[in-house]
Design a protein around this motif. Structure first.
Motif, PDB file in Angstrom:
ATOM      1  N   ARG A 113       0.804  -1.222   0.000  1.00 46.32           N
ATOM      2  CA  ARG A 113       0.000   0.000   0.000  1.00 46.32           C
ATOM      3  C   ARG A 113       0.839   1.275   0.000  1.00 46.32           C
ATOM      4  O   ARG A 113       0.392   2.311  -0.434  1.00 46.32           O
ATOM      5  CB  ARG A 113      -0.940   0.004   1.198  1.00 46.32           C
ATOM      6  CG  ARG A 113      -1.997  -1.065   1.086  1.00 46.32           C
ATOM      7  CD  ARG A 113      -2.869  -1.055   2.332  1.00 46.32           C
ATOM      8  NE  ARG A 113      -3.666  -2.256   2.399  1.00 46.32           N
ATOM      9  CZ  ARG A 113      -4.893  -2.358   1.917  1.00 46.32           C
ATOM     10  NH1 ARG A 113      -5.437  -1.347   1.320  1.00 46.32           N
ATOM     11  NH2 ARG A 113      -5.557  -3.476   2.014  1.00 46.32           N
ATOM     12  N   ASN A 114       2.075   1.209   0.474  1.00 50.39           N
ATOM     13  CA  ASN A 114       2.895   2.411   0.544  1.00 50.39           C
ATOM     14  C   ASN A 114       3.801   2.572  -0.691  1.00 50.39           C
ATOM     15  O   ASN A 114       4.635   3.458  -0.726  1.00 50.39           O
ATOM     16  CB  ASN A 114       3.736   2.411   1.819  1.00 50.39           C
ATOM     17  CG  ASN A 114       4.726   1.258   1.863  1.00 50.39           C
ATOM     18  OD1 ASN A 114       4.629   0.326   1.069  1.00 50.39           O
ATOM     19  ND2 ASN A 114       5.650   1.317   2.793  1.00 50.39           N
ATOM     20  N   ARG A 115       3.652   1.713  -1.690  1.00 48.90           N
ATOM     21  CA  ARG A 115       4.468   1.797  -2.904  1.00 48.90           C
ATOM     22  C   ARG A 115       3.560   1.951  -4.113  1.00 48.90           C
ATOM     23  O   ARG A 115       2.455   1.439  -4.141  1.00 48.90           O
ATOM     24  CB  ARG A 115       5.320   0.541  -3.064  1.00 48.90           C
ATOM     25  CG  ARG A 115       6.270   0.336  -1.884  1.00 48.90           C
ATOM     26  CD  ARG A 115       7.089  -0.875  -2.078  1.00 48.90           C
ATOM     27  NE  ARG A 115       8.243  -0.519  -2.879  1.00 48.90           N
ATOM     28  CZ  ARG A 115       9.136  -1.393  -3.299  1.00 48.90           C
ATOM     29  NH1 ARG A 115       9.000  -2.662  -3.023  1.00 48.90           N
ATOM     30  NH2 ARG A 115      10.157  -1.005  -4.017  1.00 48.90           N
ATOM     31  N   SER A 116       4.056   2.635  -5.121  1.00 49.70           N
ATOM     32  CA  SER A 116       3.244   2.838  -6.320  1.00 49.70           C
ATOM     33  C   SER A 116       3.138   1.539  -7.116  1.00 49.70           C
ATOM     34  O   SER A 116       4.000   0.677  -7.040  1.00 49.70           O
ATOM     35  CB  SER A 116       3.851   3.931  -7.205  1.00 49.70           C
ATOM     36  OG  SER A 116       5.104   3.517  -7.683  1.00 49.70           O
ATOM     37  N   THR A 117       2.068   1.423  -7.881  1.00 46.05           N
ATOM     38  CA  THR A 117       1.907   0.291  -8.777  1.00 46.05           C
ATOM     39  C   THR A 117       2.540   0.634 -10.117  1.00 46.05           C
ATOM     40  O   THR A 117       3.048   1.736 -10.306  1.00 46.05           O
ATOM     41  CB  THR A 117       0.417  -0.045  -8.976  1.00 46.05           C
ATOM     42  OG1 THR A 117      -0.226   1.064  -9.591  1.00 46.05           O
ATOM     43  CG2 THR A 117      -0.253  -0.362  -7.660  1.00 46.05           C
ATOM     44  N   TRP A 118       2.503  -0.269 -11.064  1.00 49.59           N
ATOM     45  CA  TRP A 118       3.158  -0.055 -12.353  1.00 49.59           C
ATOM     46  C   TRP A 118       2.304   0.735 -13.336  1.00 49.59           C
ATOM     47  O   TRP A 118       2.764   1.102 -14.402  1.00 49.59           O
ATOM     48  CB  TRP A 118       3.571  -1.387 -12.973  1.00 49.59           C
ATOM     49  CG  TRP A 118       2.401  -2.278 -13.291  1.00 49.59           C
ATOM     50  CD1 TRP A 118       1.807  -3.173 -12.459  1.00 49.59           C
ATOM     51  CD2 TRP A 118       1.688  -2.341 -14.518  1.00 49.59           C
ATOM     52  NE1 TRP A 118       0.766  -3.779 -13.085  1.00 49.59           N
ATOM     53  CE2 TRP A 118       0.670  -3.299 -14.363  1.00 49.59           C
ATOM     54  CE3 TRP A 118       1.810  -1.694 -15.737  1.00 49.59           C
ATOM     55  CZ2 TRP A 118      -0.217  -3.603 -15.370  1.00 49.59           C
ATOM     56  CZ3 TRP A 118       0.918  -2.014 -16.738  1.00 49.59           C
ATOM     57  CH2 TRP A 118      -0.069  -2.969 -16.549  1.00 49.59           C
ATOM     58  N   MET A 119       1.066   1.031 -12.958  1.00 53.13           N
ATOM     59  CA  MET A 119       0.162   1.736 -13.863  1.00 53.13           C
ATOM     60  C   MET A 119      -0.614   2.802 -13.109  1.00 53.13           C
ATOM     61  O   MET A 119      -1.052   2.586 -11.988  1.00 53.13           O
ATOM     62  CB  MET A 119      -0.822   0.740 -14.481  1.00 53.13           C
ATOM     63  CG  MET A 119      -1.918   1.375 -15.311  1.00 53.13           C
ATOM     64  SD  MET A 119      -1.328   2.309 -16.697  1.00 53.13           S
ATOM     65  CE  MET A 119      -1.044   0.978 -17.827  1.00 53.13           C
ATOM     66  N   GLN A 120      -0.773   3.942 -13.744  1.00 56.98           N
ATOM     67  CA  GLN A 120      -1.616   5.008 -13.216  1.00 56.98           C
ATOM     68  C   GLN A 120      -2.779   5.211 -14.183  1.00 56.98           C
ATOM     69  O   GLN A 120      -2.732   4.726 -15.308  1.00 56.98           O
ATOM     70  CB  GLN A 120      -0.822   6.306 -13.125  1.00 56.98           C
ATOM     71  CG  GLN A 120       0.440   6.193 -12.301  1.00 56.98           C
ATOM     72  CD  GLN A 120       1.228   7.474 -12.359  1.00 56.98           C
ATOM     73  OE1 GLN A 120       1.220   8.215 -11.410  1.00 56.98           O
ATOM     74  NE2 GLN A 120       1.875   7.747 -13.472  1.00 56.98           N
ATOM     75  N   TYR A 121      -3.787   5.947 -13.731  1.00 59.59           N
ATOM     76  CA  TYR A 121      -4.924   6.206 -14.607  1.00 59.59           C
ATOM     77  C   TYR A 121      -5.635   7.475 -14.152  1.00 59.59           C
ATOM     78  O   TYR A 121      -5.546   7.889 -13.004  1.00 59.59           O
ATOM     79  CB  TYR A 121      -5.902   5.028 -14.611  1.00 59.59           C
ATOM     80  CG  TYR A 121      -6.570   4.797 -13.275  1.00 59.59           C
ATOM     81  CD1 TYR A 121      -7.846   5.302 -13.031  1.00 59.59           C
ATOM     82  CD2 TYR A 121      -5.936   4.091 -12.262  1.00 59.59           C
ATOM     83  CE1 TYR A 121      -8.471   5.100 -11.817  1.00 59.59           C
ATOM     84  CE2 TYR A 121      -6.548   3.890 -11.046  1.00 59.59           C
ATOM     85  CZ  TYR A 121      -7.809   4.394 -10.823  1.00 59.59           C
ATOM     86  OH  TYR A 121      -8.420   4.201  -9.616  1.00 59.59           O
TER      87      TYR A 121
END
Length: 170
Positions: A113-121
């Motif tokens: 939860r404290n790290r970004s995922t590989w995709m934004q939208y």
């Protein structure tokens, strides 16, 4: 209704009926990300995205976001042959090239939860789309807001805080 009879007949296998082309070919949207188009293509042909990897002769795991980074020639050739989408169009949807590599969000199999995922939208873009799709610029770590709507990009569901479900392949 006793004595009702149903006609049952043996049908051909999918692979025997559809040899050269897939039944449904969809056009990529402007600036669409390759993995987004592949998911839409799989669903349009009645196949869930996860097993679509075997249709493309790929392994398990995060196969579609990995294709965004490196599109093997044989996969591009297969897609061109089965969809009639030109090779150049398919290749242009990928995020390949040494100049882009340092700018991309990292692929993470296990998203905390404290790290970004590989995709934004941009939720507004997806809501406004007639056919929702993910854009190439959303994969860039340098992009933090939507240039169309002026809103911050999200990388997870605001309610449950999990990664984007439509691209969850695990």
């Amino acid at each position: 209704m006793s004595g009702a009879r149903f006609a049952i007949e043996v049908r051909e296998r999918y692979g025997d009926v559809v040899r050269d082309r897939w039944p449904v070919s969809i056009d990529p949207q402007p600036d669409e990300l390759l993995s987004s188009w592949l998911h839409r293509l799989a669903i349009a042909n009645g196949i869930a995205p996860r097993p679509f990897a075997s249709v493309l002769e790929l392994g398990d795991g995060m196969w579609s976001p990995r294709l965004d980074l490196r599109l093997p020639r044989e996969v591009a050739t297969l897609l061109t042959g089965r969809t009639d989408v030109p090779h150049e169009t398919i290749s242009a949807m990928a995020m390949t090239g040494p100049a882009l590599t340092p700018l991309l969000l990292p692929l993470r199999e296990n998203v905390r939860r404290n790290r970004s995922t590989w995709m934004q939208y941009c939720p507004q873009c997806l809501a406004d789309d007639e056919v929702p799709y993910f854009r190439r610029p959303w994969r860039l770590a340098t992009r933090i807001s939507c240039f169309v709507h002026g809103r911050g990009l999200r990388d997870r569901c605001p309610a449950c805080r999990s990664g984007i479900a439509s691209f969850d392949q695990t």
